[in-house]
Design a protein around this motif. Sequence first.
Motif, PDB file in Angstrom:
ATOM      1  N   ALA A  18     -88.279  18.594  38.347  1.00 17.51           N
ATOM      2  CA  ALA A  18     -88.986  19.559  37.520  1.00 17.51           C
ATOM      3  C   ALA A  18     -88.194  19.800  36.243  1.00 17.51           C
ATOM      4  CB  ALA A  18     -89.168  20.866  38.273  1.00 17.51           C
ATOM      5  N   LEU A  21     -90.328  23.430  30.234  1.00 14.23           N
ATOM      6  CA  LEU A  21     -90.675  23.183  28.841  1.00 14.23           C
ATOM      7  C   LEU A  21     -90.637  24.446  27.999  1.00 14.23           C
ATOM      8  CD1 LEU A  21     -93.649  20.732  29.206  1.00 14.23           C
ATOM      9  CD2 LEU A  21     -91.329  20.214  28.564  1.00 14.23           C
ATOM     10  N   ILE A  54    -105.654  19.459  30.022  1.00  9.85           N
ATOM     11  CA  ILE A  54    -105.090  18.212  29.529  1.00  9.85           C
ATOM     12  C   ILE A  54    -105.951  17.763  28.355  1.00  9.85           C
ATOM     13  CG2 ILE A  54    -104.487  15.843  30.147  1.00  9.85           C
ATOM     14  CD1 ILE A  54    -102.926  18.127  31.649  1.00  9.85           C
ATOM     15  N   VAL A  60    -101.181  19.110  25.688  1.00  6.67           N
ATOM     16  CA  VAL A  60    -101.505  19.981  26.818  1.00  6.67           C
ATOM     17  C   VAL A  60    -101.758  21.379  26.276  1.00  6.67           C
ATOM     18  CG1 VAL A  60    -100.717  20.875  29.047  1.00  6.67           C
ATOM     19  CG2 VAL A  60     -99.925  18.639  28.276  1.00  6.67           C
ATOM     20  N   ALA A  75     -95.112  17.185  25.258  1.00  8.59           N
ATOM     21  CA  ALA A  75     -94.777  17.634  26.614  1.00  8.59           C
ATOM     22  C   ALA A  75     -94.457  16.479  27.545  1.00  8.59           C
ATOM     23  CB  ALA A  75     -95.929  18.448  27.193  1.00  8.59           C
ATOM     24  N   TYR A  76     -94.871  15.257  27.190  1.00 12.63           N
ATOM     25  CA  TYR A  76     -94.596  14.104  28.056  1.00 12.63           C
ATOM     26  C   TYR A  76     -93.296  13.395  27.668  1.00 12.63           C
ATOM     27  CZ  TYR A  76     -99.575  14.373  29.394  1.00 12.63           C
ATOM     28  OH  TYR A  76    -100.785  14.775  29.856  1.00 12.63           O
ATOM     29  N   GLY A 345    -101.403  15.715  34.525  1.00  8.70           N
ATOM     30  CA  GLY A 345    -101.552  15.128  33.201  1.00  8.70           C
ATOM     31  C   GLY A 345    -101.576  13.614  33.267  1.00  8.70           C
ATOM     32  N   THR A 349     -97.907  13.056  35.443  1.00  8.78           N
ATOM     33  CA  THR A 349     -97.035  14.197  35.188  1.00  8.78           C
ATOM     34  C   THR A 349     -97.771  15.463  35.612  1.00  8.78           C
ATOM     35  OG1 THR A 349     -96.036  13.086  33.300  1.00  8.78           O
ATOM     36  CG2 THR A 349     -95.791  15.477  33.411  1.00  8.78           C
ATOM     37  N   PHE A 351     -98.218  19.343  35.533  1.00  8.06           N
ATOM     38  CA  PHE A 351     -97.850  20.518  34.746  1.00  8.06           C
ATOM     39  C   PHE A 351     -98.134  21.773  35.558  1.00  8.06           C
ATOM     40  CE2 PHE A 351     -98.607  17.310  31.453  1.00  8.06           C
ATOM     41  CZ  PHE A 351     -97.415  17.416  30.744  1.00  8.06           C
ATOM     42  N   GLU A 370     -93.778  24.209  33.070  1.00  7.38           N
ATOM     43  CA  GLU A 370     -92.857  23.183  33.565  1.00  7.38           C
ATOM     44  C   GLU A 370     -93.617  21.913  33.913  1.00  7.38           C
ATOM     45  OE1 GLU A 370     -89.696  25.157  36.359  1.00  7.38           O
ATOM     46  OE2 GLU A 370     -91.402  26.482  36.218  1.00  7.38           O
ATOM     47  N   ARG A 371     -92.904  20.809  33.873  1.00 10.41           N
ATOM     48  CA  ARG A 371     -93.516  19.555  34.302  1.00 10.41           C
ATOM     49  C   ARG A 371     -92.721  18.957  35.453  1.00 10.41           C
ATOM     50  NH1 ARG A 371     -91.597  15.443  29.443  1.00 10.41           N
ATOM     51  NH2 ARG A 371     -89.796  14.677  30.556  1.00 10.41           N
ATOM     52  N   ARG A 373     -92.231  15.292  37.707  1.00 10.73           N
ATOM     53  CA  ARG A 373     -92.537  13.871  37.890  1.00 10.73           C
ATOM     54  C   ARG A 373     -91.914  13.372  39.172  1.00 10.73           C
ATOM     55  NH1 ARG A 373     -91.559  12.281  31.680  1.00 10.73           N
ATOM     56  NH2 ARG A 373     -93.723  12.422  31.004  1.00 10.73           N
TER      57      ARG A 373
END
Lengths: 492, 476
Positions: A18, A21, A54, A60, A75-76, A345, A349, A351, A370-371, A373
């Motif tokens: 995590a 952002l 999205i 985003v 954001a990515y 996303g 990803t 979010f 927060e994101r 992956r």
Amino acid sequence: MSGNKNLKSLKLVSPYLALSLCVTAASAQDDSNKNVLLIPDDDKVVLEAGGLAILPDKKVAVSSRRGDIWVCTGAYEEDLSKVTWQRFATGLHEPLGIFYKDGSIFATTRSEIKKMTDLDGDGVADSYMTINDSWGTSGDYHEYNFGSTPDKNGHIWVVHCLTGSSKALSNSRGWAFRYSMDGKEAIPTCAGIRSPGGIGFNAEGECFYTDNQGLWNGSSSLKWLKPGNFQGNPTGNKYAKGLGFPEQPQPNDNSTTQAEYDKDNRIARPAVFLPHGLVGQSPTGIITDSTEGKFGAFAGQLLIGEQTQSEVQRVFLEKVKGQYQGAVWKMLEGFESGIVPIKMGEDATLFAGGTNRGWASKGHKPFSFERVRWTGKTPFEMKEVKVTNDGFTISFTEALKDNAAADLKNYKMNAWTYQYRSGYGSKGLVGEYKPKVTKATIAEDKMSVRIVVDKLTLGHVHHIKLSDKITSVSDKTVWHKDVYYTINELAE
Amino acid sequence: MKTTLLTTALSGLFLSLGNLAAEDGKQLYTIACSACHGANGEGRAGAAPPLSQSQWVSGDPKIITSVILHGLQGPIKIHGDSYDLVMPSQPALNDEQIAAIATYVRDNWGNKGSAIDADFVKQTRVDTKDQNGVYNSPQLIKPYNITPKAFKLNNLLSSSYPFTTDFDTLKGKTPDAIEEEKGGLVHPLQVGSQKEDGKVILERSKGTPASVGSIKLPKGQFEIDIFYAHEAKTPILFKLFISGPEMNLSYLHSPPAKKKAPKIIINPTAERALVHRNFFVKGGERTLGVGLSKKVNFSFSTQHMRLTELWKGEFLNVGKTWDGRARGQLTQSPSPSLAVNKAGAVFKSFNSSPKKWNDKGSKKLKQQFKGYVFDPSGDPIFTYSIGDYTFEDHFSVPEGKQSLVRKTTIKSTSDSPAPLYWKILSSVKKKGTSFRTNSGVTLNLESPASKPSLLGKDLVLPISHSTTITSEYVWK
């Protein structure tokens, strides 16, 4: 041993990473955290997330409970120092559910569904059109409306929370509606809503919402909005006639949903109980993991937010004899605030947006974006739990190492349901007992085990706890050993 | 007749900790434990018991260590309250982390227990390795002789509150929404009930207000005596509620003073007006507040398409609606506003030319607010439909003046539209060619197609085909 080290070691248990952002100004002053970014131009901006959308071009949108919609660019990216924010819209009344469609952002707010469009291309909405405002609103702070993305028919599903979570002082409170995006249709769909925290679709496009523990909700749960079904809380029933609906069920007090369902099949049993205190306290947003495996081993399953515990949890659903039911596991934890909206996303990803204004959360920041992956490492985990006619089939993400899963001692079970009553939540568990696993057979491919259980009960949560003796070929123990399966029907 | 009595305690959120030695423990506690046990070990109704002054915490160090390692379920008694909840084991914590948390908790909130180190946790892990799953409470209560301390009533206080169960006199009181569980600022305490010697005894226990036992009382005047003991250092406040037939949950007495809401002023930018949708005290639940340039502001009901009030200065203080769960649910102008129109409809259709605005024979009109756009100079244009007409309402502030100019373009959508009547102003007197309300608003009206007339004190304009009307509202 520093506090910060501990923080990290707690988080890295997860095969998911995590990244925050956006945090508050105070935290951003901590130079040790390089991933932290601020919303530019104004350190007074408060991004109490209510909705996420999205957008094209890797953008985003985040809607805040204060009524702004912010668009995040970057954001990515790996380099989060390049993230920029643009305020797209302002002055909305608590948008809880936003989506992008054909150049516009739609928002479900307190008193209307709104469509906002940037007419001159400067990134700021110039047109704020009312799509539908046909529902009632009494001026009460708690009349939250959670709106979905459009379904395959172009309808936005909205669950209208009760007034103060206990009354229905304005029209349509306690009802789920479908609204067309052209504003022409408002279709009453289900009565019985109490206090939702989110709404979304499963892989088949059926709509589900989370309803919070409280009056006529013994525990929080995930419920299927099957059109015509009664979702459990009779407070909004008085609007049935005016909405052209048949008279709605009036359940008996101090009962169970199973007992009331047996008397009147319109009374929906929760698809999945989210056991209060054990799994969470405040379930919220719902999405389907539509990444086909790019987010890990759970493609097609549901992810749901949990506000109090600052978590994202996982739900496996199956349809048995026409009824949805399934299992819930804990999954991602350690978010910075109370998670409300989640969205998948691009590039798998995830979010997650957070807020804890008015409702405390384990993550102590007042708001978060927060994101998450997947690191590419598959956890050894129960992948699915399916009910059979006499037990369950538990499949795993990795082959079993040895015969430990055939040893009955490695399973612990208890089962219970909740009071279905007019008061707030269930006072304790109802009908609790300890089912015994009487047989456990490992499949030939060692990817699943079929267990036979001496007693299964309709309407009950069945908690299975696996022992850490059950390991994978790569010597991992099960990541989350507790699963809670709600049985509404048994398989043939 | 069913009466429900509730007490709610508001407790302050912060105690001074003043023990820096367990700094790591505090952080870890906050992350791992505080969601359920509270930031200061105060516990949380329905989720977890308090940790303050608890034998479970400050007794034999093996108790707390074992509970963190394996979890705990089954009935326990703390401070006179019974709990029957499940605490899961905490496998994510290592020995050092458990030691830090236990040391912190054992030395705070009135607990006086020795420090615990990682070796001790490690040893306890070994000693309890045969524990299969979560402890059942008797497993620990018996060997460690955990007997609940008598809850000392050393600060016994009492208050009396007179109240009535004559619901006819209480109807119409402003309801106060039920506070929910799950923390937030308010931790409600549950009240149960039992009868003893003909008197109603209320018994305090943890829980949530909606799940209280109820007491049936006949119609009449009553006095409640409240005795309570209070050991924590934080202040405690009681709120008493009553509910009955056809009556919402209401305060029995004035609500206790709350922390003041923050002041959060919002204003338009130099480039664009600010249109803010909210519940307004004067405009109702479906209102747009509009802040224009030069500090000219108004509110507009999108339910009745009604310009309701005007004010100058700061646009809005939204501190109340943006604090907590929203306290004071309605927004209002930060400075006194002048009424343009009273509540209710301002567009009507009559069977024949009305003599008074409230003449019978008015027909209900279909009205729909459609939205707004901003023109290139940042001023808003509202669009809405009423009966057989569409309206475009453009709001701006004229050059060199601090007034509101409204240009309303009306188009009929039918070949033979039914006539409309528009009440532009309430409580008005003619003054030369202008009209002036008793609130102090002067209206200069240009209506080429039809002339307004005073029906009593209401200024009403008939509309029967497409037209454009310009209104300037001037006030001090």
